[in-house]
Design a protein around this motif. Sequence first.
Motif, mmCIF file in Angstrom:
data_model
loop_
_atom_site.group_PDB
_atom_site.id
_atom_site.type_symbol
_atom_site.label_atom_id
_atom_site.label_comp_id
_atom_site.label_asym_id
_atom_site.label_seq_id
_atom_site.Cartn_x
_atom_site.Cartn_y
_atom_site.Cartn_z
ATOM 1 N N THR A 152 0.400 -1.163 0.479
ATOM 2 C CA THR A 152 -0.582 0.291 0.020
ATOM 3 C C THR A 152 1.031 0.684 0.229
ATOM 4 N N ASP A 153 0.204 1.971 -0.321
ATOM 5 C CA ASP A 153 0.956 3.722 -0.110
ATOM 6 C C ASP A 153 1.493 3.696 1.106
ATOM 7 N N ARG A 154 0.857 3.444 1.549
ATOM 8 C CA ARG A 154 1.240 3.504 3.149
ATOM 9 C C ARG A 154 2.540 2.837 3.504
ATOM 10 N N GLU A 155 2.243 1.215 3.224
ATOM 11 C CA GLU A 155 3.782 0.510 3.642
ATOM 12 C C GLU A 155 4.634 1.119 2.482
ATOM 13 N N ILE A 156 4.933 1.928 1.220
ATOM 14 C CA ILE A 156 6.154 1.382 0.803
ATOM 15 C C ILE A 156 6.467 2.660 1.459
ATOM 16 N N GLU A 157 5.437 4.025 2.183
ATOM 17 C CA GLU A 157 5.581 5.526 2.591
ATOM 18 C C GLU A 157 6.715 4.851 4.278
ATOM 19 N N VAL A 158 6.148 3.835 4.370
ATOM 20 C CA VAL A 158 6.682 3.590 6.388
ATOM 21 C C VAL A 158 7.748 2.743 5.648
ATOM 22 N N LEU A 159 8.373 1.918 4.567
ATOM 23 C CA LEU A 159 9.068 1.464 4.201
ATOM 24 C C LEU A 159 10.725 2.100 3.772
ATOM 25 N N ARG A 160 10.137 3.677 2.991
ATOM 26 C CA ARG A 160 11.115 4.250 2.885
ATOM 27 C C ARG A 160 11.731 4.904 4.013
ATOM 28 N N HIS A 161 11.394 5.365 5.095
ATOM 29 C CA HIS A 161 11.731 5.247 6.528
ATOM 30 C C HIS A 161 12.829 4.201 6.990
ATOM 31 N N LYS A 169 9.451 4.071 16.153
ATOM 32 C CA LYS A 169 8.904 5.451 16.974
ATOM 33 C C LYS A 169 9.742 6.695 16.170
ATOM 34 N N GLN A 170 10.102 6.935 15.591
ATOM 35 C CA GLN A 170 10.949 7.719 15.012
ATOM 36 C C GLN A 170 9.945 8.577 13.739
ATOM 37 N N ILE A 171 9.509 6.964 12.648
ATOM 38 C CA ILE A 171 9.052 7.258 12.001
ATOM 39 C C ILE A 171 7.151 7.223 12.464
ATOM 40 N N ALA A 172 6.808 6.602 13.584
ATOM 41 C CA ALA A 172 5.601 7.152 14.369
ATOM 42 C C ALA A 172 5.392 8.407 14.039
ATOM 43 N N ALA A 173 6.599 9.559 14.600
ATOM 44 C CA ALA A 173 7.062 10.692 14.504
ATOM 45 C C ALA A 173 6.568 11.612 13.686
ATOM 46 N N ARG A 174 6.756 11.034 12.642
ATOM 47 C CA ARG A 174 7.124 12.109 10.835
ATOM 48 C C ARG A 174 5.740 11.720 10.742
ATOM 49 N N LEU A 175 5.521 10.468 11.194
ATOM 50 C CA LEU A 175 3.675 9.882 9.746
ATOM 51 C C LEU A 175 2.935 10.798 10.901
ATOM 52 N N SER A 176 3.136 10.883 11.421
ATOM 53 C CA SER A 176 1.382 11.170 12.544
ATOM 54 C C SER A 176 1.247 10.113 12.864
ATOM 55 N N LEU A 177 1.416 9.132 13.087
ATOM 56 C CA LEU A 177 0.777 7.849 13.408
ATOM 57 C C LEU A 177 1.049 7.607 14.695
ATOM 58 N N SER A 178 0.618 6.106 15.534
ATOM 59 C CA SER A 178 0.846 5.587 16.551
ATOM 60 C C SER A 178 1.882 4.983 16.432
ATOM 61 N N HIS A 179 2.345 4.394 17.480
ATOM 62 C CA HIS A 179 3.854 3.529 17.312
ATOM 63 C C HIS A 179 3.726 1.840 16.460
#
Length: 214
Positions: A152-161, A169-179
Amino acid sequence: MVVDDHPIWRDAVARDLADEGFAVVATADGVASARRRAEVVQPLVVVMDMRLADGDGAQATAQVLTVSPGSRVLVLSASDERDDVLEAVKAGATGYLVKSASKAELSAAVRATAEGRAVFTPGLAGLVLGEYRRIAQTSGAGPTGPVGPSLTDREIEVLRHVAKGLTAKQIAARLSLSHRTVENHVQATFRKLQVANRVELARYAIEHGLDEDG
């Protein structure tokens, strides 16, 4: 397990790690002794020097992982030479620190390594990323295409990070998501790409150019 051919340094690293709450189950001074002791104690993390009594850290890494495949190797070396870094990574090391690292940095790196995250002294991470990118460009992106199987687009975005070495934790903060949401995306990506941990996941992302901005 701590592997280093200098007794004073080896004992100091083992003592520092014990002070930080780690169980140091063995020490070794060379390739042969590292293999023998790893086979017996099956250490979760091996802190590995690159200059050893009977070889080098890349050889020792490969030998240790042969007899203790569940181990993760963090190189701690005085050398930051390109060839040493790449040889260690190609042998199976998941991280590389230079010996100028502080006690706190070493402790944090060992914890990260135990969790399956890649840890590199600043500057060395870019070297490794560049090498993987070069290999990927030589070998091609493979049959799954530039993004891979049905991410998914979100999975790709997470994968980039993940490819850039960020923690959940850092990815959650950048993407405004929960850990927890980030962890769920990572686990879903593990399953879809059939990779075992974040190191392999980051490697997949790098090989497919997902560590690039954009």
